[in-house]
Write an enzyme that holds these catalytic residues in place. Structure first.
Site, PDB file in Angstrom:
ATOM      1  N   LYS A  56      62.474  42.566  34.615  1.00 34.16           N
ATOM      2  CA  LYS A  56      63.222  42.712  33.376  1.00 34.16           C
ATOM      3  C   LYS A  56      64.361  43.720  33.558  1.00 34.16           C
ATOM      4  O   LYS A  56      65.519  43.448  33.208  1.00 34.16           O
ATOM      5  CB  LYS A  56      62.259  43.200  32.289  1.00 34.16           C
ATOM      6  CG  LYS A  56      62.840  43.304  30.898  1.00 34.16           C
ATOM      7  CD  LYS A  56      61.818  44.020  29.994  1.00 34.16           C
ATOM      8  CE  LYS A  56      62.215  43.924  28.535  1.00 34.16           C
ATOM      9  NZ  LYS A  56      61.802  42.624  27.950  1.00 34.16           N
ATOM     10  N   ARG A 126      59.567  49.575  27.152  1.00 31.20           N
ATOM     11  CA  ARG A 126      58.850  48.353  27.518  1.00 31.20           C
ATOM     12  C   ARG A 126      58.501  48.358  29.006  1.00 31.20           C
ATOM     13  O   ARG A 126      59.280  48.838  29.816  1.00 31.20           O
ATOM     14  CB  ARG A 126      59.735  47.121  27.289  1.00 31.20           C
ATOM     15  CG  ARG A 126      60.088  46.834  25.857  1.00 31.20           C
ATOM     16  CD  ARG A 126      61.149  45.736  25.834  1.00 31.20           C
ATOM     17  NE  ARG A 126      61.824  45.693  24.566  1.00 31.20           N
ATOM     18  CZ  ARG A 126      61.535  44.807  23.595  1.00 31.20           C
ATOM     19  NH1 ARG A 126      60.581  43.922  23.772  1.00 31.20           N
ATOM     20  NH2 ARG A 126      62.213  44.831  22.462  1.00 31.20           N
ATOM     21  N   MET A 137      50.963  44.137  29.435  1.00 31.05           N
ATOM     22  CA  MET A 137      51.156  45.580  29.380  1.00 31.05           C
ATOM     23  C   MET A 137      51.838  45.973  28.081  1.00 31.05           C
ATOM     24  O   MET A 137      52.113  45.136  27.226  1.00 31.05           O
ATOM     25  CB  MET A 137      51.929  46.048  30.607  1.00 31.05           C
ATOM     26  CG  MET A 137      51.030  46.042  31.842  1.00 31.05           C
ATOM     27  SD  MET A 137      51.899  46.528  33.319  1.00 31.05           S
ATOM     28  CE  MET A 137      53.225  45.369  33.346  1.00 31.05           C
ATOM     29  N   HIS A 493      31.572   9.615  46.433  1.00 31.20           N
ATOM     30  CA  HIS A 493      32.066   8.248  46.453  1.00 31.20           C
ATOM     31  C   HIS A 493      33.000   7.993  45.278  1.00 31.20           C
ATOM     32  O   HIS A 493      34.093   7.435  45.425  1.00 31.20           O
ATOM     33  CB  HIS A 493      30.873   7.286  46.413  1.00 31.20           C
ATOM     34  CG  HIS A 493      31.280   5.842  46.381  1.00 31.20           C
ATOM     35  ND1 HIS A 493      31.353   5.123  45.214  1.00 31.20           N
ATOM     36  CD2 HIS A 493      31.681   5.029  47.369  1.00 31.20           C
ATOM     37  CE1 HIS A 493      31.752   3.901  45.498  1.00 31.20           C
ATOM     38  NE2 HIS A 493      31.953   3.809  46.798  1.00 31.20           N
ATOM     39  N   SER A 820      43.553  11.777  65.274  1.00 31.21           N
ATOM     40  CA  SER A 820      43.745  11.958  63.840  1.00 31.21           C
ATOM     41  C   SER A 820      42.616  12.850  63.342  1.00 31.21           C
ATOM     42  O   SER A 820      41.441  12.544  63.534  1.00 31.21           O
ATOM     43  CB  SER A 820      43.722  10.599  63.134  1.00 31.21           C
ATOM     44  OG  SER A 820      43.906  10.791  61.753  1.00 31.21           O
ATOM     45  N   CYS A 888      44.053  12.650  58.574  1.00 34.83           N
ATOM     46  CA  CYS A 888      43.833  11.596  57.589  1.00 34.83           C
ATOM     47  C   CYS A 888      42.698  11.945  56.637  1.00 34.83           C
ATOM     48  O   CYS A 888      42.212  11.110  55.918  1.00 34.83           O
ATOM     49  CB  CYS A 888      43.567  10.254  58.265  1.00 34.83           C
ATOM     50  SG  CYS A 888      42.066  10.244  59.234  1.00 34.83           S
TER      51      CYS A 888
END
Lengths: 930, 930
Positions: A56, A126, A137, A493, A820, A888
């Site tokens: 900020k 702030r 905060m 599954h 793979s 895979c």
């Protein structure tokens, strides 16, 4: 006594630190505290100083620097906050002096003085950390008010209501924020006054009430905290600064940082800003805008505005806000100024901004700017349009959209209004595992046949609900809009099939009881009967009673297509898809897949027509009988591959030979045991009755089946006779598969389709397995090509899905032409966790107790499984430098995993078709950020 | 054309090799062939030239060198054999010339000439590789005979029978060995002559027959091979040499080398030796002796002798041999000479020798010497006595006994005569997996209760026979003499328990059908009823019908004790034992264990008295109910540990907290399902009958149990809720265990017993699991010590038995104070193989098909599992340099694995008590050979 007398006067230094640091000792840097710059005026800071000034503060400084109207102010640094904590909640040396000096500068610039009743300056205080922690905060407004200043301001403004409203807010915030008092006593007072006046809204309270309330609040502070509200404005400022510092380590903030993964040692900055007021009449107001529409991405300023109001009023929603267009009507010049500022901010920050502003008596003040949060849709459109407007590069655009955001475009969802309403009605029944994204509503069907019938014959939208699903439920799952189970995990599954087919699914809803006999579900104390309507959100895991309307985003969004095209330019990883059927392959190709990375041939065996023959093949007592059923299956399997090859013309198709244990194709053991026991008992009790006649024959048949199933039963099927082990055990079966592949490949070649089959042998643990299997199968492949008089380019390779395969990848690469990684299985064995059991069992307990940071089946465990993969790649390429390596497993579509795969040098990732666009973007991110 | 004209004449060189070697090209060394020494006279060689001269040849040379009476001869080198193969079965350049030259030297020394009818030299031609390959390669005797030489020899010796017997043997061997003709035609001729003479034995054939037979044999050679028997003695010699060379690559020899692990590129040497004949009358003879008794190790020459005979006659067993003592009676001087030679040989070769000799007309000739094979018992005694005689060092003695040989001392066995007789009777029923060594006979008992009753009440020796065993069978297994199962593998429950208790066991006899209903077994077509007697040999895996007598070797053999003491001096690895009960701990300590490396606490839960309470604890519905049963179990568990600590006074005791999945403690699922189904069916059919009354209540109870068991059922229990996962899930259970450990430790300390408990947490995959569990448990330990007002030294550590634990051992070592490799589980997960399923399933198929060289559950897979162990040790010690690391899997008692553990730097191995002596010796071997 020192041995040498010192001539020069001793410098005043702090005593030397003892050799062992004591606990809670301030860090070394506090020794240089007096020289450190703890405080920055807005015009001393810059936007890139977020570490020091917080997000900020840095942006306020930047806006000041580029000449935008920001109320004067200054920032206390995050280092000051850290020093404060380190000194045991004491201001570090020099801080207060620097704050006072900055304040003096403010006073000079504003021509007002803190605490001067005739000409008072008011400031806010702030928090502002490096990363936004909204609401976590503390904030104090209107610092500088006391009885005298208030009277002076009333005299100056002639607006007692405004002044005492500000004053009572300061006292209230001081009590709750600085002193930590509860809110209730303050709220009770306000309530009482509202009741007396018979009004709903504090804003309608007259000035005298507000003054009385201010006094009442001061009494509350005195009574509850034992100390007076500090009349001295400088004390107010000092206590407010301390309160913000302390709030960094408040429980709320710590919890938030833990959840958001923000480091605890960053500290917060404190912003002290001259107060401006939007509630000074009709020429005042306040608002929040984004520089573009953050829902759709359209290029127009968008937001809310409220005349004669303060920021709080916009947030609290006590008065309805207006669209920002209202400002245009009321104050066209201010609106135009705001638009110019927004454009300048966007140009300057090179992104869409989220801006707060206040108008005080016709003057526009900018109170905050930051990069705007946006929907996935907006993110894509904004990124693409910023490139077109030459504000950012294509690389930047690609990096501005998170891969996960692409998912948004792929699945229907419930509108947020619908979800909110359903929650309010109490229709949220449970939250399970969100295993396949998308939302769906439909009637509950409790078995596959019912689901299929209702869907096909009665054209109903169906949600198939089961305790868990099995391969022979697939036809029902395909017919359903969504899948809901009470058991199973992320790779059950149900989850796998759902993701495969892009069906929304929620699984593992353990508090839901599915009673298939009574045809009903019980969940959250409610009973739903089969045929009742439910809605499931596979993106969130939520299950609702009743129907919720779905919204379907557009997959062919031109901005998305453009962005993905750019992603493809940057990425180095190939993106393949896991697809078993031609329709999946086509879809995957449309979504950008460059090949099939995994075709699971066994899925073809589960089709209704084929399963009985597959069972016959498994149970065959002679080689001849087995050969016969395999010959019957061959043309089907060939047809499967023909379709795949045609769909992937010109691209590689990786086909994995049969993998699962045989019992998965056979009837359920427990059901058979039940049937046999029942028949035996009946036969015993009815042996002389006429009913017994038919029982005997059925018993014999069931018993034979039970024996066969028992002979194939395994204690731990996951570690049993499957994969290559099955291929070696039943060579005729895999030879049939290879024959089908190569017959199809030859036929395609004749048709002019370009084929490149890659035959993948699963579950290799020892290179000998691969050698033996490859010899057998390559011979079959050559036989077919010889018969057909054709040569087809092909490769034989393997899954790396067993730790030993990764550890001995150098040996395995002597046989394998490609690797793979099957990370589902590799995770199971590396972790010693059965995915079938764990995800609804101890693994979810582990995740709840934070013993494991993440579910290793959802996000790859890089430290363990990843280490094996890295070893596998290195060892494999040691033997075969150009070895083609991919992944895979389910993880292949996960962006974090994709980044890892890029890092360890994989050639491609393969994922379910619907995740292909996500993977394309993630692969680009990986390439651009590595 | 070369650009410069050469002035010097071109040297004659072989053409340059083309850049790519063609197949079957001779190796480079053949180019230097003409200069290589292919042939060594006996007095040119030495005993340490076995690589070049083969074992037999080198020893013949050595005997010649030290002045023993060896018939003159020479050796063709193994390099010549290799060159012969490399040149495509051609003699390398120079070989034949060198052979002829050596022959001339022989002739000169003997004063005889090959092929000289008046003064003929005869020679033998024998193979002799570096490693003995008995009977695998070819031999030719009596080379040098033809018709003229034979007549000349008859004239010289006056012994036509002797001469024509030698001649017909030469022709016969030439036909079968050199020309590869079948044996049958030659045997038919001999048969025919024996038949005509009405005699049994060729030795009784008269000279004229033998001459006729020689001619008949020559006709057979001509007819069957199309070539004449070579009359020319030099051609005989050359062809014989070639035949020996070729026999190196004969199928028999190749198969043997494959099986014995002998390299194929060693080649064989060829020994050409002057013939001496033991069949020249009563002053001739032949024999084989060992320099000590190789059965018992006693220090006395031992062997067989046959007067007037050739070596073949001793081997073929056509005439009964005499003990060597017979020679002493007949020819005391020769016997004394032989004894002196034997002593000289033993001194010279520093080991017991196996010697062949021939006496020709009163002169002793040494034909062979080699290190003698011996029984385990003899090996130990000989090694120890050779040290006492100062022939060898202690190190050498330790290295001369194979660790596996120690096993001999530990188990009863069947006498070989008994086994032979049983085989001949056809009583060998089957051969299964030899999972726990030792032999036992007893009556078949088909369940644990029967086994226990018959054993305890009727004092019968029992063999417990089951399809497979379960934890609640343990009392029966303990009562039985041996265990026999039709299912299960090397690490099945039966195998583990049997090894644990030193019970002989054979498992996985898949061809045996156990019918517990009909109370009988069917195997090898025979039906044995319960109560019939069987005998099992757990060392060989053999199962016999009927009773075989057992022999029990002596465990307290003083030679063995001495040898193991020496081993302890040399080894660096500690040797611990796996022991769950005080009696095992005591035994282990007696056998030399230096600590307990693994106490499996769950075994205590299976005891008859405790199991119901354990089940109650598992099925508890409230924390209170669980706490109550745990409180009941606590004193039992404390008593267990008290016993262990007392038995191991002064030594560490490693206690593993509960490991197996809970369902192992619960009743069998399928039995419950059967019972419930049966009760349901009965109730349905009998609902109005009086019998129904009792059924309802039983059904309710069984159903509840079934539901509980089903709720804990897992698809892959090996990868499920067990080990630390269970501890985290049921913290009260493991806290009770830790309380019991520390209460017992405190009590022992007060008694003066020195305790050192090491608490081991199993199945860690992620360091967080260990951190959480250790925090909880160490707090409990401290509580106990505080209550007891005592401090006990202790450690908390973990099993490394999941690949991820090894891969992240650096993180895990932050929590763990010691590691112990659980290689059973680690092998399962690294290989992806379920031990419960595989060993009788695909794994045995793999071993049969030689896809895997070894069963990884028997011998550690060093390449895969071992790589993870090595990583684990390195990573663990990176974090904690003095980390104590051991192994407690089944492999801990396997010598090959022990050598590996030494190599990767483990601190100790732990194995079942009975393997402790083996491990001590193996650890010494590892230290001495590394």
């Amino acid at each position: 006594m020192p041995t040498r007398a010192r001539k020069t006067p001793l410098r005043k230094t702090r005593p030397r630190a003892p050799s062992r640091p004591r606990l809670a000792r301030p860090p070394a840097r506090s020794r240089t505290a007096s020289r450190e710059k703890w405080v920055y005026l807005f015009d001393e800071g810059r936007g890139d100083m977020k570490d020091l000034l917080g997000g900020k503060g840095a942006n306020l400084a930047e806006m000041t620097r580029i000449g935008l109207p920001v109320p004067p102010g200054f920032i206390v640094t995050t280092r000051a906050c850290n020093a404060f904590q380190a000194e045991g909640n004491q201001f570090p040396e020099g801080l207060w002096e620097q704050e006072l000096a900055a304040l003096r500068t403010l006073e000079k610039r504003m021509g007002r003085t803190l605490g001067d009743p005739g000409n008072a300056l008011l400031v806010s205080c702030r928090s502002g950390a490096k990363f936004s922690m909204p609401g976590m905060m503390d904030t104090l407004l209107n610092i500088g008010l006391n009885d005298e200043v208030a009277e002076g301001l009333v005299a100056e403004t002639g607006d007692a209501r405004f002044v005492y409203d500000a004053y009572r807010r300061l006292v209230q915030m001081f009590g709750t924020v600085v002193l930590g008092l509860p809110h209730e006593p303050f709220e009770h007072v306000l309530e009482e006054y509202r009741r007396q006046r018979g009004i709903q809204n504090d804003a309608a309270l007259p000035a005298e009430d507000l003054k009385a309330i201010t006094q009442a609040f001061q009494r509350i502070v005195r009574e509850k905290s034992g100390r007076d509200f500090p009349k001295e404005p400088l004390e107010q400022l000092r206590l407010a600064t301390e309160a913000v510092f302390r709030s960094w380590n408040g429980k709320r903030a710590v919890d938030y940082r833990n959840a958001a993964g923000i480091a605890h040692d960053l500290g917060t900055a404190v912003n002290i800003v001259t107060m401006v007021f939007g509630n000074r009449g009709e020429d005042s107001g306040t608002g929040v805008v984004t520089t573009r529409n953050v829902s759709t991405g359209e290029r127009e300023m968008e937001g809310d505005y409220l005349a004669n109001a303060q920021g709080e009023d916009v947030v609290s929603g006590t008065r309805p806000t207006l669209r920002i267009a209202a400002l245009k009507e009321q104050h066209p010049k201010l609106h135009a100024q705001l638009e110019r500022i927004c454009q300048k901010l966007e140009r300057h920050f090179r992104d869409v901004q989220d801006v707060e502003f206040t108008i005080e008596r016709g003057k526009l003040w900018m109170l905050q700017t930051r990069d705007a949060k946006r929907t996935a849709q907006a993110a894509v459109r904004i990124a693409v349009e910023l490139v077109r407007e030459r504000r950012i590069t294509r690389k930047e655009a690609v990096l501005r959209v998170k891969p996960e955001q692409v998912d948004f475009f792929l699945h229907p969802r419930f509108s947020s209004a619908e979800v909110k309403a359903a929650r309010e009605r109490g229709d949220l029944l449970a939250t399970g595992l969100n295993v396949s994204p998308g939302a769906a509503s439909g009637v509950v069907a409790l078995d596959a046949d019912t689901a299929e019938r209702w869907s096909k014959e009665e054209k109903k939208a169906v949600i198939m609900v089961r305790p868990e699903t099995k391969p022979d439920d697939v036809h029902g799952m395909l017919a359903a809009r969504g899948i809901l189970t009470s058991r199973g995990g992320r790779t059950s599954h149900a989850a796998l099939v759902a993701r495969q087919f892009g069906k929304p699914a929620v699984v593992g809803v353990s508090e839901m009881e599915v009673d298939c006999e009574k045809r009903q579900l019980t969940v959250a104390g409610r009973v739903l009967r089969e045929g009742d309507t439910v809605s499931i959100d596979g993106t969130t895991g939520e299950v609702f009673a009743g129907r919720l309307e779905t919204v379907i985003p557009d997959l062919s969004d031109p901005h998305l297509l453009e962005l993905l095209k750019w992603a493809d330019e940057f990425r180095e990883l190939g993106v393949y898809a896991n697809a078993d059927y031609p329709r999946d392959a086509k879809l995957a190709r449309e979504l950008g897949a460059e090949g099939i990375g995994l075709c699971r041939t066994e899925h073809m065996f589960f089709e209704t027509e084929r399963l009985p023959r597959v069972q016959q093949m498994i149970l065959a007592r002679t080689d001849e009988e087995r050969a016969e059923t395999l010959a019957w299956l061959l043309p089907f399997q060939r047809e499967d591959f023909l379709g795949l090859f045609r769909a992937m013309d010109g691209l590689p198709v990786t086909i994995r030979l049969i993998d699962p244990p045989l019992h998965e194709f056979l009837p359920n053991h427990d059901e058979l045991l039940h049937d046999v026991t029942e028949l035996e008992t009946r036969l015993e009790l009815l042996k002389d009755k006429p009913e017994a006649a038919g029982l005997e024959a059925r018993l014999v048949q069931k018993r034979r089946l039970l024996e066969a199933v028992e002979s194939m039963r395994e204690t731990n099927p996951m570690l049993g006779l499957r994969g290559v082990r099955l291929g070696i055990h039943l060579p005729a079966l895999v030879r049939m598969q290879v024959r089908a592949i190569f017959e199809a490949a030859c036929q395609c070649t004749r048709e002019g389709v370009r084929v490149f089959p890659k035959v993948m042998i699963p579950l290799i643990a020892h290179s000998n397995e691969l050698r033996v299997e490859k010899e057998l199968l390559e011979a079959e492949a050559r036989d077919v090509m010889k018969e057909q008089g054709l040569e087809v380019a092909y490769q034989f390779g393997t899954m790396i899905e067993i730790p030993r395969a990764a550890l001995t990848a150098d040996q395995i690469a002597q046989e394998a032409e490609f690797f793979s990684f099957g990370t589902n299985d590799l995770t199971q064995t590396t972790y010693g966790i059965s995915r079938d059991d764990a995800e609804t069992g101890f693994l979810s307990e582990y995740l709840q107790k934070r013993i494991l940071p993440e579910n290793p089946f959802a996000t790859l465990d890089q430290r363990g499984v990843g280490a094996l993969m890295e070893m596998g790649v290195k060892l494999g390429r040691k033997t075969r430098p150009k070895l083609d390596v991919g992944i895979c497993g389910e993880h292949g579509g996960d962006p974090k995993t994709i980044a890892f795969c890029h890092r360890i040098g994989l050639d491609y990732v393969s994922c379910s078709p619907y995740r292909v666009p996500i993977a394309r973007l993630a692969a680009a991110h990986a390439a651009l950020t590595s």
